[in-house]
Every structure is written in C-alpha cells, then in structure tokens.
Design a protein around this motif. Structure first.
Motif, PDB file in Angstrom:
ATOM      1  N   SER A   8     -59.896  -2.421 -86.816  1.00 35.66           N
ATOM      2  CA  SER A   8     -58.912  -2.220 -87.895  1.00 35.66           C
ATOM      3  C   SER A   8     -58.736  -0.742 -88.184  1.00 35.66           C
ATOM      4  O   SER A   8     -57.605  -0.248 -88.328  1.00 35.66           O
ATOM      5  N   THR A  41     -53.148  -7.786 -86.269  1.00 33.56           N
ATOM      6  CA  THR A  41     -53.938  -8.842 -86.913  1.00 33.56           C
ATOM      7  C   THR A  41     -54.326  -9.928 -85.917  1.00 33.56           C
ATOM      8  O   THR A  41     -55.463 -10.419 -85.914  1.00 33.56           O
ATOM      9  N   LEU A  84     -48.317  -4.939 -87.659  1.00 33.96           N
ATOM     10  CA  LEU A  84     -49.275  -5.709 -88.460  1.00 33.96           C
ATOM     11  C   LEU A  84     -49.561  -7.063 -87.825  1.00 33.96           C
ATOM     12  O   LEU A  84     -50.717  -7.511 -87.750  1.00 33.96           O
ATOM     13  N   ILE A  85     -48.501  -7.742 -87.357  1.00 31.58           N
ATOM     14  CA  ILE A  85     -48.682  -9.065 -86.758  1.00 31.58           C
ATOM     15  C   ILE A  85     -49.489  -8.964 -85.474  1.00 31.58           C
ATOM     16  O   ILE A  85     -50.462  -9.713 -85.264  1.00 31.58           O
ATOM     17  N   ILE A 110     -57.010  -8.352 -83.386  1.00 32.90           N
ATOM     18  CA  ILE A 110     -58.291  -8.099 -84.069  1.00 32.90           C
ATOM     19  C   ILE A 110     -58.962  -9.415 -84.455  1.00 32.90           C
ATOM     20  O   ILE A 110     -60.179  -9.584 -84.283  1.00 32.90           O
ATOM     21  N   GLY A 111     -58.172 -10.369 -84.956  1.00 29.86           N
ATOM     22  CA  GLY A 111     -58.727 -11.676 -85.312  1.00 29.86           C
ATOM     23  C   GLY A 111     -59.299 -12.399 -84.108  1.00 29.86           C
ATOM     24  O   GLY A 111     -60.395 -12.983 -84.170  1.00 29.86           O
ATOM     25  N   GLY A 133     -64.650  -6.060 -86.024  1.00 33.07           N
ATOM     26  CA  GLY A 133     -63.379  -6.209 -86.733  1.00 33.07           C
ATOM     27  C   GLY A 133     -63.033  -4.973 -87.549  1.00 33.07           C
ATOM     28  O   GLY A 133     -61.883  -4.501 -87.544  1.00 33.07           O
TER      29      GLY A 133
END
Length: 446
Positions: free
Chosen positions: A403, A375, A371-372, A378-379, A399
């Motif tokens: 995801s 994220t 997840l980290i 993707i961010g 994005g």
C-alpha cells in the motif's frame, strides 16, 4: 545419485545465496510479461493518437494564420545578344522578366474568440474548437527603391491581397477583405508546401504612397492549436477562450500582466514589434517561410491516462523486485519455506496490476482505476501470503508495504517538477529500511 540430489535440494532450502539466486532468476523471468504489458500500453496509446487524429481531420486540423499580405508584380529586363549575319555584328535584345514584391502590413490587430468542445469516439476524446477571428490594420506605402525599380516597370493594376492558412478545410464563412472602400472576396488560388493561399482580385488605383486600411473576419474550425505569424510592423493579438488548460507556445509568449487562466477559460494578449523579429516588412521575388516565427496556444487535455499508465509501468521492475525482496527477507528471518512457484505467482499478480489499470482507466478516471487495480492486487497478494506465511503479522506487513509503495508511485507520477527529487528521497528511505532489516540475517548460512 539420490544422495547427491538430496544434498542439492537441502542446499537450495538452507542456503541464502541459493534462495537469492532463485528469486533473482524469477525476477528476470517476470520481465517478459512486464514487457508485454508495456507494449500493450504503447499500443493503446498509439490507437488513441490515431483516433484523435481522425477526429481532428474531419473537424479541422491545427490552424496557423499568415497575413494579410499585398503582392505587387514588377518586371526587369534580361539582356541578350543575337548575332546578325547580314551586318556581322551582335544586336542587343531585351526580354521582360516578371517578379513579385510582397509587402507586409504596418499594423495588425487580431481578436480571436475560441469556443471549444470535446468530441468523443468510443472511449477516446479530443478537444476541438471554433474560432471567430477579426483582423484589422493598415498598409503604409510600397517602396521599390531598394531594388531600384522605376515606377513604369511596376504593375500597380495587377496588385492582389492574400492570406495563408494551414487549415483551408476548417473555414466556415465566405472570406472578404475590406480594403479602404473596396471589398474583395478571397478565393483559394494555389497550394504550396506548408500553407494554402486565399487570394483576391486586382487592386485598382494603387500607388507608391498609398495608405490602405483593411479588415476581415474568419470563422474557422480547428483542433489542438491556434497560431499566428506576426507580419505587422506592430502585431497585437488578443485571444479569449472557454478552455481551462492552455499551453502558450511558439516564438513569443503573452504578456504576464494581462494573462488570465481560470477554470472557466483564459485570456491572453501578445504584442510583437518588428524589432522583436528577424525579418523586415517587404520581400522581393520570393516570400520566405515565416512559420518559425509563429506563436499562439495549444488547447491540451491535461489528463492523459495512457501517459500516466506508461509512467507507472516504468516502476514495475522496482515494485516487483521490492515485493519479492520483502518475501525473501521474511523467509530468511522466519525460517518459513516459500516455494519458487509461489514467488512466481506473486510476481504475476503484480504484473496484472498494469493490465487492470489500463483497462479500467479507459472507462473510469485514472484515480479510480488506480485505486481499484491497486486494491485488487494488494488484497490478492495479502490473502495469498496468509496461506503461505504462519503469522498474521507477515501478511499485514506485506499489505502495508505494498500500500505504501503504490501510494508512493502514485504521488511521483502526479508530480512534474519535483518527481525526481521525491523519487530519489523515497528510494533512499526504502534502501535504508532494507539495509537495517537485513542486519537480522545470519549470513553465515550463505
């Protein structure tokens, strides 16, 4: 000259084929850092294996128990002819040749209580165990008729009983075997190719029709695996442990009706008969290696983050290729100019996902690390695409696509039996979306 360069530059800007060639070339270039990342993952995995092996060697390695077995020496005679010069004839002489007969027990019952604990060294973890093992049963008769050995050539007073184990170092008690009313201490005697041997002193008053009951207890440290060899004409094994993730292995599986696996541990029972094996109850002259008939349990750590990271990295080319393809489709459809350097930066950001994943997973569980890392990447790509794409809908599309793609990969690596099926269906859907999205492209510019 400048006119020629200008024409080439315009061709690269306006030609769809040229853009596809550039993106394809960038994708090939990105295989280099992606390969380095895969090597890093393998290196960290090998390091984990080395540390776990070192932990296990100090605590106690895998355990296989073989026995008890009674060994009885006997002798045969070798005839030799010696020429006598005086009588000018050959005189027959006989030389004693000593052998051993090995007799397996009539019954063997094993009760094993396996208590586990996790040992850590730095960021690495290994599961080890201490097992209290009780063995009992009986020997019934010692028949030499198959070899036609007369009773006077059998050295009954030299008979011994012995056990074999792959992990002599892990034994934590003085081992004694109760053989009828007599008690014998088992001491290390010799080593062979695959097992260490514990042997007793001589058994007195043994006869061909003797029936001997036996019992012994072993407390032993081990790691990862506990196995037994079914030497009894009827072998019964009951194993109970507090470990929640056993993997039953070997030549025989436990009875499904009595097998229980819960989050608090497991219980398993085996029953192996002589007819289930491919060897008998006695051997003459040589005891064969019967380790191929062993069975038992692997105590596995179910979550191996390095294996999951390695499986994730196998989809690296797919993620990078699809992401660059989405940018290329957006560039072609929207007429927005994206520089090759920007494609390269996007690709490198995607490669960074795997280094983040492996480094974070060494300190957190895999889900949190995924997840980290996901994220963050993707961010970063979404914010970066906002600076090079005109409309907010395109960064949102990027994005959302990333995801969905990372979520899809995460689901695949969690599956075992259905990974290929789910992956094939997912790739089919992705291909269908790209095919219909490409309908909007005017291929006349190629």
């Amino acid at each position: 000259m400048e006119t020629k360069r200008s024409k080439i530059g315009n061709w690269f800007k306006t030609s769809i084929s040229a853009r596809m060639l550039i993106v394809g070339f960038i994708l090939v270039i990105l295989l280099i850092p992606l390969g380095f990342v895969k090597d890093l993952i393998r290196e960290r995995g090998f390091r984990q294996t080395e540390v776990i092996q070192e932990i296990n060697q100090k605590w106690g390695n895998q355990v296989t128990l073989y026995g008890p077995i009674i060994k009885i020496p006997y002798k045969t005679y070798k005839e030799e002819k010696v020429f006598d010069a005086k009588s000018k004839t050959y005189i027959k002489t006989y030389e004693d040749v000593f052998h051993n007969a090995y007799f397996l027990p009539e019954n063997l019952t094993i009760n094993a209580q396996v208590d586990t604990e996790s040992l850590e060294r730095g960021i690495y973890e290994s599961v080890v165990y201490t097992s209290d093992i009780e063995l009992n049963g009986s020997f019934k008769g010692f028949d030499f008729s198959a070899e036609e050995i007369p009773d006077e050539d059998i050295l009954w007073n030299k008979a011994t009983v012995f056990m074999k184990t792959t992990n002599l170092k892990g034994i934590r008690n003085e081992i004694s075997i109760q053989l009828d009313t007599n008690k014998f201490s088992l001491k290390p005697q010799f080593n062979d190719q695959y097992m260490s041997t514990l042997s007793s002193g001589f058994i007195k008053k043994l006869k061909a029709d003797s029936i001997l009951s036996y019992s012994l207890n072993i407390k032993i440290n081990g790691s990862e695996q506990l196995q037994f060899i079914p030497v009894g004409r009827e072998t019964l094994v009951r194993m109970k442990s507090d470990w929640h993730s056993p993997s039953f292995n070997g030549n025989f599986l436990p009875d499904d009706k009595t097998k229980k696996i819960t989050k608090d541990g497991f219980e398993a029972n085996w029953k192996v008969l002589e007819t289930n094996r491919q060897f008998g109850q006695q051997f003459f002259d040589r005891l064969p290696d019967l380790s191929a008939f062993s069975f038992g349990t692997d105590l596995i750590i179910p979550v191996d983050d390095y294996q999951k990271t390695q499986r994730t990295s196998k989809y690296g080319l797919l993620i990078i290729g699809l992401t660059l393809l989405v940018f290329l489709l957006i560039q072609i459809i929207s007429k927005i100019d994206i520089h090759p350097f920007q494609y390269l930066m996007i690709g490198l950001a995607l490669v960074m996902f795997y280094t983040l994943l492996i480094s974070i997973s060494e300190h957190q569980n895999f889900l949190k690390a995924y997840l980290i890392a996901g994220t963050a990447v993707i961010g970063l790509i979404t914010i970066y695409s906002r600076t090079i794409l005109k409309h907010i809908k395109f960064p949102l599309l990027i994005g959302g696509s990333l995801s969905a793609l990372y979520a899809f990969i995460f689901v695949i690596i969690q599956l075992e039996n259905y990974a290929l099926l789910v992956g094939s269906i997912g790739l089919f859907i992705i291909l269908a979306i790209i095919m219909f999205a490409s309908k909007r492209i005017d291929w006349g510019q190629s």
